[in-house]
Design an enzyme around this catalytic site. Structure first.
Site, PDB file in Angstrom:
ATOM      1  N   TYR A  44       0.965  -1.160   0.011  1.00 20.73           N
ATOM      2  CA  TYR A  44       0.018  -0.054   0.133  1.00 20.73           C
ATOM      3  C   TYR A  44       1.059   1.109  -0.068  1.00 20.73           C
ATOM      4  CZ  TYR A  44      -5.011  -0.013  -0.142  1.00 20.73           C
ATOM      5  OH  TYR A  44      -6.290  -0.213  -0.526  1.00 20.73           O
ATOM      6  N   GLU A  54      -0.426   4.684  -0.457  1.00 19.42           N
ATOM      7  CA  GLU A  54      -1.253   5.848  -0.787  1.00 19.42           C
ATOM      8  C   GLU A  54      -0.416   6.977  -0.634  1.00 19.42           C
ATOM      9  OE1 GLU A  54      -4.483   5.683   1.751  1.00 19.42           O
ATOM     10  OE2 GLU A  54      -5.841   4.433   0.376  1.00 19.42           O
ATOM     11  N   ASP A  82      -5.201  13.820 -25.716  1.00 18.98           N
ATOM     12  CA  ASP A  82      -5.244  12.269 -25.433  1.00 18.98           C
ATOM     13  C   ASP A  82      -4.490  11.543 -26.342  1.00 18.98           C
ATOM     14  OD1 ASP A  82      -5.806   9.584 -24.785  1.00 18.98           O
ATOM     15  OD2 ASP A  82      -8.109  10.215 -24.411  1.00 18.98           O
ATOM     16  N   THR A 109      -2.505   6.201 -22.403  1.00 26.61           N
ATOM     17  CA  THR A 109      -2.513   4.822 -21.826  1.00 26.61           C
ATOM     18  C   THR A 109      -0.930   4.372 -22.075  1.00 26.61           C
ATOM     19  OG1 THR A 109      -2.899   3.784 -23.932  1.00 26.61           O
ATOM     20  CG2 THR A 109      -4.968   4.232 -22.530  1.00 26.61           C
ATOM     21  N   LYS A 158      -0.959   0.558 -25.391  1.00 28.51           N
ATOM     22  CA  LYS A 158      -1.250   0.405 -26.724  1.00 28.51           C
ATOM     23  C   LYS A 158       0.014   0.715 -27.490  1.00 28.51           C
ATOM     24  CE  LYS A 158      -5.829   2.285 -25.729  1.00 28.51           C
ATOM     25  NZ  LYS A 158      -6.885   3.123 -25.852  1.00 28.51           N
ATOM     26  N   ARG A 163      -0.978  -2.574 -18.752  1.00 23.27           N
ATOM     27  CA  ARG A 163      -2.534  -1.571 -18.916  1.00 23.27           C
ATOM     28  C   ARG A 163      -2.323  -0.457 -17.844  1.00 23.27           C
ATOM     29  NH1 ARG A 163      -5.281  -4.518 -21.922  1.00 23.27           N
ATOM     30  NH2 ARG A 163      -6.597  -2.673 -22.149  1.00 23.27           N
TER      31      ARG A 163
HETATM   32  C1  LIG Z   1      -7.866   3.672 -24.998  1.00 26.92           C
HETATM   33  C2  LIG Z   1      -8.122   4.932 -24.648  1.00 26.92           C
HETATM   34  C3  LIG Z   1      -8.631   5.627 -23.842  1.00 26.92           C
HETATM   35  C4  LIG Z   1      -8.958   4.681 -22.778  1.00 26.92           C
HETATM   36  O1  LIG Z   1      -8.219   3.861 -22.189  1.00 26.92           O
HETATM   37  P1  LIG Z   1      -8.472   2.852 -21.118  1.00 26.92           P
HETATM   38  O2  LIG Z   1      -7.151   2.368 -20.171  1.00 26.92           O
HETATM   39  O3  LIG Z   1      -9.157   1.455 -21.602  1.00 26.92           O
HETATM   40  O4  LIG Z   1      -9.471   3.519 -19.810  1.00 26.92           O
HETATM   41  C5  LIG Z   1      -8.857   6.848 -23.460  1.00 26.92           C
HETATM   42  N1  LIG Z   1      -8.609   7.537 -24.870  1.00 26.92           N
HETATM   43  C6  LIG Z   1      -8.218   7.065 -25.849  1.00 26.92           C
HETATM   44  C7  LIG Z   1      -8.176   8.211 -27.121  1.00 26.92           C
HETATM   45  C8  LIG Z   1      -8.013   5.830 -26.131  1.00 26.92           C
HETATM   46  O5  LIG Z   1      -7.965   5.397 -27.264  1.00 26.92           O
END
Ligand SMILES: *Cc1c(COP(=O)(O)O)cnc(C)c1O
Length: 415
Positions: free
Chosen positions: A56, A58, A202, A228, A231, A237
């Site tokens: 933990y 926090e 994003d 993220t 990807k 993740r």
């Molecule tokens: C995949 C994605 C997310 C969210 O990712 P998660 O980890 O699945 O919550 C947010 N914004 C964009 C543009 C994405 O492609």
């Protein structure tokens, strides 16, 4: 699989073991063209299976609510330093459990409930967290949307600016889920500053390309950047928020204690490893191949008569309009699944069909490129896709393709 430490699962829980084994087999025998997925390296998998999951922590490095965090602190510090160096940003928070929570942290820290946000429409390529009515971003804020130009299927900045002037959003969001073209962060930042809005990028999908210098960087143009890590970045993740120093405090306190409890330190260690790997020359070479493969994917599909949204790609993904073939995205997913090819259905701009059916599929090259596949294999994959779609009612032919897919996959084992 031998290199993964699964022996204990097998002994303790044969039921879960069975499904992990099946999933490993599926990943080995399937051509994965899902643009948002990748094969994380063993180092990343191992960190996620490490004892760090026990702790933990926090709070933040050197300011925790629990004892025993002296080593954890160093790991989180490394992850933050590496994020800042790789993406050239002022401040980073590596605790968000996912991309969605990274976005939530930005909206909750910079806006009041009900404030206006300008997003790209989901159906044109945006994400659920970009104002969808079934998502917190659409429920707790007032979303407005820009799309793409009907003719070019790319962003029309005059429209974005007009909408920003009309609706006075406090935040403009750019960076998408299913947009095959480069994002012009600089022009977005000019519109944001002319209209008094914050700008958020994003880069969930394109983070690996940005890290490798193969897509323009959102910095120094944005106030906030979210990503993220699983990807194109090829890590565990998870999510990361980056921001200007002036927003550091409010982002940190929104992530914890605002929307999360204890950080997932095993995942943060894996993020640090992925960030380290992403700073290497090998990674840059990998991303170059991801782009080259996507171009070959696009051209091979076009040669066979497929229509691509916006006519092609500058990134790791293509969006195929299957209307001319008379197949829905949903049908295509099912057909290709029988040939062991994994893709996702996707709405295309101005799609007449619902998100459940869709007129398109989205194909990406990050996973197959990690496996070591190149142009020759991509051309072969396109021929598999074409044969499967044109012989969709012929079980025998689909089975034959499936066997050919398995043979190809055997040559490029991800694990
Ligand atoms: C995949 C994605 C997310 C969210 O990712 P998660 O980890 O699945 O919550 C947010 N914004 C964009 C543009 C994405 O492609």
């Amino acid at each position: 699989m031998e290199r993964m430490n699964y022996k204990d699962i097998k002994k303790v829980d044969p039921e879960v073991w069975k499904w992990i084994k099946e999933e490993t087999k599926r990943e080995r025998e399937t051509i994965n063209l899902i643009a948002s997925e990748n094969f994380a390296p063993f180092s990343v998998l191992s960190a996620q299976g490490s004892v760090l999951t026990n702790k933990y922590a926090e709070g933040y490095s050197f300011a925790r609510y629990y004892g025993g965090c002296q080593f954890i602190d160093q790991i989180e510090k490394l992850a933050i330093e590496r994020t800042k160096a790789l993406f050239n940003c002022e401040h980073a928070n590596v605790q968000p459990h996912s991309g969605s929570q990274a976005n939530m942290a930005v909206y909750y820290s910079s806006l009041k409930l009900g404030d206006a946000i300008l997003f790209m429409d989901l159906r044109a390529g945006g994400h659920l967290t970009h104002g969808s009515s079934v998502n917190f971003s659409g429920k707790f804020f007032k979303p407005y949307f820009y799309g793409v130009d009907k003719k070019t299927e790319t962003i029309d900045f005059n429209v974005v600016e007009d909408l920003a002037k009309k609706h006075k959003p406090k935040l403009i969001v750019c960076g998408y889920t299913a947009y095959p073209r480069k994002v012009d962060f600089k022009t977005f930042s000019e519109i944001a500053s002319r209209t008094g809005a914050y700008l958020m990028a994003d880069i969930a999908h394109i983070a690996g390309l940005v890290a490798a210098g193969l897509h323009p960087s959102p910095h120094p143009f944005t106030d906030f950047t979210t990503t993220t890590t699983h990807k194109t970045l090829r890590g565990p993740r998870g999510g990361i928020v980056m921001c200007k120093d002036e927003f550091a405090k409010q982002i940190d306190s929104t992530v914890f204690p605002g929307i999360q409890g204890g950080p997932l330190m095993h995942v943060i260690a894996a993020k640090a490893i992925a960030l380290h790997l992403a700073s290497t020359n090998e990674f840059k070479e990998y991303q170059k191949k991801v782009l080259a493969n996507a171009k070959i994917l696009a051209n091979s599909l076009k040669k066979l008569g497929y229509r691509l949204v916006s006519g092609g790609t500058d990134t790791h993904l293509v969006l195929v309009d299957l209307k001319p073939q008379g197949i829905t995205g949903k049908e295509a997913v099912e057909i290709l699944k029988r040939a062991n090819i994994c893709v996702n259905k996707n709405t295309i701009p101005f799609d007449p069909l619902s998100a459940r059916l869709t007129s398109g599929i989205r194909l990406g090259t990050p996973s197959v490129t990690t496996q070591g596949m190149g142009g020759k294999e991509i051309e072969l994959i396109v021929s598999f896709i074409h044969r499967a779609l044109t012989n969709r009612n012929d079980d025998k032919k689909l089975k034959l393709i499936r066997e050919e897919v398995k043979t190809l996959c055997k040559k490029f084992p991800p694990y």
